[in-house]
Design an enzyme around this catalytic site. Structure first.
Site, short mmCIF file in Angstrom:
data_model
loop_
_atom_site.label_atom_id
_atom_site.label_comp_id
_atom_site.label_asym_id
_atom_site.label_seq_id
_atom_site.Cartn_x
_atom_site.Cartn_y
_atom_site.Cartn_z
CB SER A 245 2.29 48.16 -22.35
OG SER A 245 2.86 48.89 -23.43
CE LYS A 246 -1.37 51.82 -16.83
NZ LYS A 246 -1.14 52.53 -15.56
NE ARG A 247 5.21 49.87 -26.52
CZ ARG A 247 5.47 48.80 -25.79
NH1 ARG A 247 5.48 48.89 -24.47
NH2 ARG A 247 5.74 47.64 -26.35
N GLY A 249 -2.41 52.59 -25.59
CA GLY A 249 -3.72 53.17 -25.28
C GLY A 249 -4.32 52.49 -24.06
#
Length: 461
Positions: A245-247, A249
């Site tokens: 996920s975006k966490r 990167g």
């Protein structure tokens, strides 16, 4: 005939997980001489946009995944957008209604929510209580959904081409909606109709869709349609082994393209996430992947996305490319173009892993600050350059080094470190046998580039 599809929802840029699924479908089609189809699943009116569709298709093109049929090029089974196929879904729903396996459900959202809460309190599965099945009515004018009745023989078994045998029991599933009260189809209904109409032979998709397969197979059976073969690809995890996920990167194809990754490198890396080459190699071209891709080499275990390995692999592609092929990519990435750029790229490319890094490694050519070095040494170098001229090739650099050894009594690091500082203003960089001729030639065509002699003279002042 092998026919596969990639069916993105146009709600943003293409996620790397979706890109990997698209690659597997494309490779499977190419390996078997089949057809690769793009179908846009845009029935989510609140989130789907034409702009997002364009972004997804552009991401696929950047990856080199060109399709044989799709929303932009058409094909024998058009249209390829679900939003343009609503009448077809209604037609199949009426057929199922006539067959007695689908019924109109007049329950409101409030009623259904109350039923779900009652089931939760009682510890029962939140299955529909069959009210509208038992008390069937045919009031087409009243608001209603179309609900599929799970038959008594509703057990389903599939032989997943990646996971092997998967079994669902009838009791795990309640009657489910095919057409919502607003007239729009549910995912599980529309995907079955589309895959049948488009003659999809193999459904290769993400693991998260595995739980949908029970419902879909029941619809195939009810319509007496041939059931495609299924292959569910594992999740991609971050290095902490949670879903990517975006966490973690960047997660979109566009983000990696903008960061300086090459499409061939991304294709190679995503192919390796879950698939292994027969000979164990990590770096391979598309033709090798096409020739060797089979689903029995796709691992059912989750794959871990490793940004460091991806960057290393991207570097291998940059190092293998010719300077001429890299030049337009470098120009686009760093916004610099000069007569000497191609030679400079060839000199420094082995120290680069991402395209924007060319800006930093080429800085020594156009930006020079005289370092603090021994003035006597600088004067000796300047004298040699005045007498013999700036070296224009590796042999001339080696000859200059030999003269400087004799003149200064220095050798090895004691000679080359101050010489590098004098020439480049930096204590690291490309080999001097390549860097010095580059500076000599570049200074002859570009006034921004100081010649080797001008650089050394600045060290004397």
């Amino acid at each position: 005939m092998t026919r596969v599809r990639f069916a993105p929802s146009p709600t943003g840029h293409l996620h790397v997980g979706g890109a990997r699924t698209a690659i597997f479908n494309w490779l499977f089609a190419k390996h078997h001489g089949g057809t690769f189809i793009i179908r846009v699943e845009d029935t989510d009116q609140a989130r789907s946009t034409a702009e997002s569709e364009t972004m997804v298709l552009d991401d696929l093109r950047w990856l080199g995944l060109l399709w044989d049929e799709g929303p932009d090029i058409g094909g024998p089974h058009a249209p390829y957008r679900q939003s343009e196929r609503v009448n077809r879904y209604a037609e199949v729903a009426r057929d199922l209604l006539d067959r007695g396996v689908v019924y109109r459900c007049y329950c409101t959202e409030e009623e259904l929510e109350a039923k779900r809460k009652e089931a939760e309190v009682a510890g029962r599965p939140p299955h529909y209580d069959l009210k509208c099945w038992i008390n069937r009515r045919d009031d087409e004018g009243a608001p209603h959904a179309m609900r599929f009745h799970v038959p008594d023989d509703g057990d389903v078994t599939i032989d997943d081409l990646i996971r092997g045998g998967v079994i669902w029991k009838r009791e795990s599933l309640g009657d489910f909606i095919l057409i919502r009260s607003d007239g729009h189809p549910t995912y599980n209904f529309s995907v079955v109709v589309d895959d049948h109409d488009m003659e999809i032979s193999h459904v290769i998709r993400a693991e998260e869709h595995l739980t949908n397969t029970h419902r879909q197979v029941l619809i195939y059976r009810a319509m007496e349609w041939a059931i495609p073969l299924f292959a569910h690809v594992s999740l991609i995890l971050g290095q902490d082994r949670t879903k990517l996920s975006k966490r973690h990167g960047a997660t979109s194809v566009t983000a990696y393209a903008e960061a300086g990754f090459l499409p061939d490198a991304m294709f190679n890396y995503l192919t390796m996430l879950g698939w292994s080459a027969p000979d164990g190699r990590d770096v391979f071209d598309r033709q090798y992947a096409i020739e060797n891709f089979t689903l029995d080499r796709v691992n059912s275990a989750p794959a871990v996305f490793d940004p460091q390995k991806f960057e290393w692999l991207n570097g291998q592609y940059i190092h293998a490319m010719s300077a001429a092929a890299l030049r337009p990519l470098v120009v686009h990435s760093i916004g610099i173009d000069t007569p000497w750029l191609e030679e400079a790229i060839d000199v420094v490319k082995t120290s680069v892993h991402l395209l924007p890094q060319f800006r930093e490694v080429l800085r020594f050519v156009t930006e020079y600050t005289a370092p603090e070095i021994d003035r006597a040494f600088a004067s000796t170098v300047a004298g040699d350059l005045r007498e013999h001229g700036a070296p224009h090739d590796a042999d001339a650099v080696k000859a200059m080094n030999e003269r400087l050894k004799k003149a200064t009594g220095l050798k090895g690091k004691e000679l080359f470190m101050p010489l590098r500082l004098a020439m480049t203003g930096m204590d690291h960089g490309p080999e001097l046998v390549r860097a010095i001729p580059l500076l000599a030639r570049a200074s002859e065509s570009d006034p921004r580039v100081l010649s080797p002699l001008a650089r050394v003279e600045q060290c004397i002042r």
